[in-house]
Design an enzyme around this catalytic site. Structure first.
Site, PDB file in Angstrom:
ATOM      1  N   ASP A  13       2.331   1.908   3.915  1.00 42.18           N
ATOM      2  CA  ASP A  13       1.572   3.140   3.644  1.00 42.18           C
ATOM      3  C   ASP A  13       2.509   4.327   3.464  1.00 42.18           C
ATOM      4  O   ASP A  13       2.239   5.436   3.919  1.00 42.18           O
ATOM      5  CB  ASP A  13       0.556   3.438   4.766  1.00 42.18           C
ATOM      6  CG  ASP A  13      -0.553   4.383   4.286  1.00 42.18           C
ATOM      7  OD1 ASP A  13      -0.532   4.795   3.109  1.00 42.18           O
ATOM      8  OD2 ASP A  13      -1.442   4.712   5.082  1.00 42.18           O
ATOM      9  N   HIS A  57      -8.867   1.156  -0.839  1.00 40.71           N
ATOM     10  CA  HIS A  57      -8.141   2.143  -0.037  1.00 40.71           C
ATOM     11  C   HIS A  57      -9.119   3.236   0.408  1.00 40.71           C
ATOM     12  O   HIS A  57     -10.032   3.589  -0.325  1.00 40.71           O
ATOM     13  CB  HIS A  57      -7.017   2.748  -0.900  1.00 40.71           C
ATOM     14  CG  HIS A  57      -6.070   3.610  -0.140  1.00 40.71           C
ATOM     15  ND1 HIS A  57      -6.365   4.901   0.244  1.00 40.71           N
ATOM     16  CD2 HIS A  57      -4.815   3.374   0.299  1.00 40.71           C
ATOM     17  CE1 HIS A  57      -5.345   5.415   0.891  1.00 40.71           C
ATOM     18  NE2 HIS A  57      -4.372   4.516   0.942  1.00 40.71           N
ATOM     19  N   GLU A 116       0.867  -1.184   0.000  1.00 41.97           N
ATOM     20  CA  GLU A 116       0.000   0.000   0.000  1.00 41.97           C
ATOM     21  C   GLU A 116       0.896   1.223   0.000  1.00 41.97           C
ATOM     22  O   GLU A 116       0.981   1.953   0.993  1.00 41.97           O
ATOM     23  CB  GLU A 116      -0.951  -0.007   1.208  1.00 41.97           C
ATOM     24  CG  GLU A 116      -2.022   1.073   1.087  1.00 41.97           C
ATOM     25  CD  GLU A 116      -2.827   1.274   2.366  1.00 41.97           C
ATOM     26  OE1 GLU A 116      -3.349   0.281   2.904  1.00 41.97           O
ATOM     27  OE2 GLU A 116      -2.910   2.434   2.828  1.00 41.97           O
TER      28      GLU A 116
END
Lengths: 358, 358, 358, 358
Positions: free
Chosen positions: D290, D165, D8
């Site tokens: 992230d 997301h 991600e």
């Protein structure tokens, strides 16, 4: 386990019960639910069977919070508190009550709460998420607004528990998020989604800093919050959010050690409970059922009695924490603290043979 | 976390320290260990650095239990108790002591324990597994023998903790089980293997039934016992073992809720601690180091302070349980119970930033 | 769950069954146990009821390991292997077998194992702790002795599982440790106490370094080992024990990722299983019962089917791991790998309603 | 641990990066974040340092989902996919990409996804919650609407991962729920609150029943869902919600065993991960960071490498699951499956000494 205390248990005023029952008509059968909500004396037999010594009663959601007219809401609060006080008085060793209050006006809410606690003996107050307000009923009032400080000050002074309970989202939110997936709007997901924002709003607005004696409880294994504690605290970056009122050096995790509690109502999941214990400790968790929205007391009680957790933890979660927090050892309830494993029928060879604590 | 209490911490009489040091010469370096065991005053700086407020001292294993001559063993007990009492007296806010006793004669053991507690202020007693006895030193005495009831009766009357500590197996057992794999004989495996039999012997012989006030602690995350509780109780079939003296309706698990406690000494494993919490609850677990057999206090303290457990559990395990069990709030120790998260420097943004509690 | 595989399941040669039964006469009733041990065909109905597809059979402990005469021990091994191979041949979709071997002579043990695997189709070998030896039967042989390298080399070459099973301690150890607390000598405690030393001896002697293909399994949730992994590795200090043969840069924890497996036999504890999963991962754990020393298959199977663990983990522990490790997809067993949740009747609304996975 | 894969991880088109950076100007410093988002080649050094072998890149949120004009959204998708494909091509052993698609028109979304996968080599698609639509941008499109079946059919046919997301809530929801507590609207709480409804909408609308090959992933330890699985399934009462399309005999828990996966992005909490493992198994969890919304790769990587979980689980979560699910063993990525503990530098004495796996 004998001697359990449960604290998210709903009743309804007889005159409202039928109405409420109709609302859920398609679900559990309206008449059945309405009857269960209105019946209080009849609960004792099921409590005996399930090892429940005490049930703390509260007016079913949304109660006064669903009444957008301030006068009507206040009337309902007074009526409900007077009614349930009589019921408790009739059997104080088995029942206690949380007050209902209209939250339209923080000062009047505080006054009715004072009356309910001091004159009627309520052991806390149940708030069903936001207060509906406005002519069309679509205005929503949240108690993290500074105007509610007078209410929180009274809570602290009275030293009673505030229990936050979910309700359905407003029409606006419903239309946007749940209309095309209605089954998610209530207990399966939306309830906790909504209520958690309110709870975190209260914590981050600094209520616990200004009123450190306030004790807040909420059900359903913590309304999604305990399992995200690290991320919440990680992301509430103080530099990023200078407007956030919460004390600069405190975290949501900290408040769970000083001001917040959860219950197991309607969430009989071993792993979720184990996770909640790891995050919060057993000292902040209390057993509850969510009767009559759960079918009877046995399913939840059987789950609880056979949990793979330690015996001291079973006693704390099942009884001692609520007894202490709600001061149920006082008259007229007079529950006994510190009962032994044997007196509460926990452990022993029987537990082993029945595979409890496996 | 500030204010931690640790309770499996060894000292040695200066005259014995050198000898002891030699025994471990090949390991940590004899001189170093000997010096560390003999030095008490010098520990304070490391305690300050590691957030340890109080260290409960005990004569290093096997101590009197390793002395097969009853007269010599008794002499060592008296000498050790007098010596350590002076050390504690000099700094009672930082040190407390467990008594040493010769276990050759249960009555004399009880008498020396009484003297150590009443006259010298010891807060409990450290027993290093079985008592070596006999002319060749190969006889082994275990305290589940009924003759020790007088000792347990005194323990109950004095209301002090008995801490069971491991020692090396007897020659006979060593020759059969460990001679060809010496590295397994001590702290890696054999210590707990041996001591666990003694502990379970005490429980199953009914000591806790005859003397329900007795409180027993043992270290190293429970000497293998907590994780096998289900199987132990499952297999101690009462029909199968009519000679077993333990109360018919009780289980080993039950005793962990009323009579037994464990510590983390020398076992700084997050998962083992989480498992022990699940089995026993945090109310039965206490932090400890096993100094100086662990290198300093920092490794274990850093592990503890950063554990992914709740803040209330950290306070209970790190301080409150030991404070209450050993009554360290009393003079001359005067430790304060109920200190807040803030006073103990637990939680807050700092913890979050340093990734503690992750 | 359908399709479960269990692998610590005992049988006895009919001629030995009566004798064995007598040994446990005071326990479960000799005749009953003897009958259960000797009956193989009759197990199928109980397997069907409990959702067990396959039972891997092994000669009950101590088997050949209890026979101190090498000739007699070898004879028993051959007899047992021939006998059980016939039984498996009669119903290979429901039964498989571990070989029995006399461990007096490593080379002959390897030869009989080869015969049992190659000619008779055994899927591994069951070793009941140490081999009794010597004229008085009191000599004990352990397989971490370098002389057994030829046996381990054959195991690696055959690529079959070695299952280590406990037995009663030798007379010497019994007299010293268990005589005054007999109830602790066997399954409640002593079994694992003894066997764990042997297992750790094998690991620390470097068997897995010299024969990296060797796969070792043991039951009862790991014979005390998984929950002490951190302390074991922490205390097997390489500087302190230069004689230890195990690779300098490896730990016991490492071997659990490459060479060791555990089963749940006789240890139906949710928390112990959760702890073992945390330490070892579900890829190293297999369901088993320990029939007929556990009463039937239902108690353990019900516990397993309702465990609060994930569905993929249930499939791995209940079936897939054993199927893969023992290559039970091959003829004549032909078990199907990769069956779906639905085919194995795991999950779905039924599981929810019956409160499984709670 | 070497060889980790993270998935991600955001990038931005250089021309958008400055704009995006401004949006977060008050937070991390606009220029810094904008630079980090736009820089791809420069990431390799940090990946090397943190033991990350592969980063799967995706256009930062809300990307095309934030563009309410269908033509502009489509243009952005094509531009982004072409751009990132070139970047991956330049270093395919270290980078892979998820496609961006405009979700205004399900058919065109499917077409661009096909092009991105087949012609450009994307290994899946990143969807940033709902698609903004309408002239004022306030219309919200959710992909559980039956009109998106053509999109899901294409996903199944292409056999690539869909990663969901979060993005900020619509104005309507913001005004009602977050305006007075803005700090809760994004990553601390609101992100997951919103996205979880969308994910549960997809599951309960029957997408996984109609397209059983669809694989859905989402980050932040599961967007609140894993820890409430029991209550979700308990409350999605089939009699109560006859309109719910999901297969009558399946549960959300079931889909987590067949169609859903989570990642650790931005949620480096040991207890939450342990809880997620208990609910879902390690086979459904993948490590992620992230980046650059988390500061660098080291914080998350250090947390991960030192987790108290088993070595096989570390390999599965850190590498093997993503490698298999995204088929990264194929050209042009050619990652090696099945690397050993030693090759990935997991375990060994080093881990022990550095207190990893404690």
């Amino acid at each position: 386990m004998k001697g359990k205390i449960i604290l998210e248990e709903a009743f309804n005023l007889p005159r409202l019960a039928e109405e409420e029952a109709k609302q859920y008509a398609s679900v559990h059968g309206a008449l059945l639910l309405g009857k269960a909500l209105a019946d209080i004396e009849g609960r004792v037999a099921a409590m005996d069977e399930a090892g429940v010594e005490m049930q703390v009663l509260s007016l079913t959601s949304p109660g006064c919070q669903g009444v957008s007219d301030p006068v009507e809401a206040q009337k309902m609060a007074v009526e409900s508190n007077n009614y349930i006080a009589e019921k408790v008085k009739a059997n104080p060793s088995r029942f206690a009550a949380f007050a209902a209050v209209s939250m339209h006006d923080p000062k009047r809410a505080a006054e009715e709460l004072s009356r309910a606690v001091i004159e009627l003996g309520c052991v806390g107050v149940m708030l069903n998420d936001f207060q509906s307000s406005g002519l069309d009923g679509n205005t929503t009032l949240f108690y993290d607004n500074p105007s509610y400080d007078i209410f929180w000050a009274t809570v602290e002074e009275l030293d009673v528990l505030v229990y936050m309970h979910p309700r359905l989202a407003s029409k606006t939110v419903f239309n946007e998020l749940y209309r095309d997936r209605k089954w998610l709007q209530a207990s399966a997901w939306g309830f906790a989604n909504q209520l958690s924002i309110h709870i975190l709003g209260i914590a981050t607005s600094g209520v616990f800093d200004r009123f450190p004696g306030v004790q807040l409880a909420f059900g359903h294994m913590g309304e999604h919050i305990p399992f995200d504690l690290w991320r919440i605290d990680h992301k509430l970056d103080r530099d990023r959010f200078p407007d956030m009122q919460m004390a600069k050096n405190r975290t949501i995790r900290d408040y769970f050690a000083t001001n917040m509690h959860i219950t197991t109502s309607g969430h009989f999941s071993t792993r979720s409970l184990q996770g909640a214990i790891a995050e919060l400790s057993t000292s902040r968790i209390m057993f509850s059922i969510d009767y009559p929205y759960e079918d009877g007391l046995m399913e939840g009680s059987s789950w609880f009695d056979g949990l793979p957790i330690s015996q001291p933890d079973l006693l704390a979660i099942g009884r001692e924490n609520a007894l202490r927090l709600l001061k149920l050892n006082r008259a007229p309830h007079n529950l006994k603290p510190g009962l032994s494993l044997k007196e509460l029928e926990v452990g022993g060879l029987g537990a082993l043979l029945s595979f409890a604590f496996a």
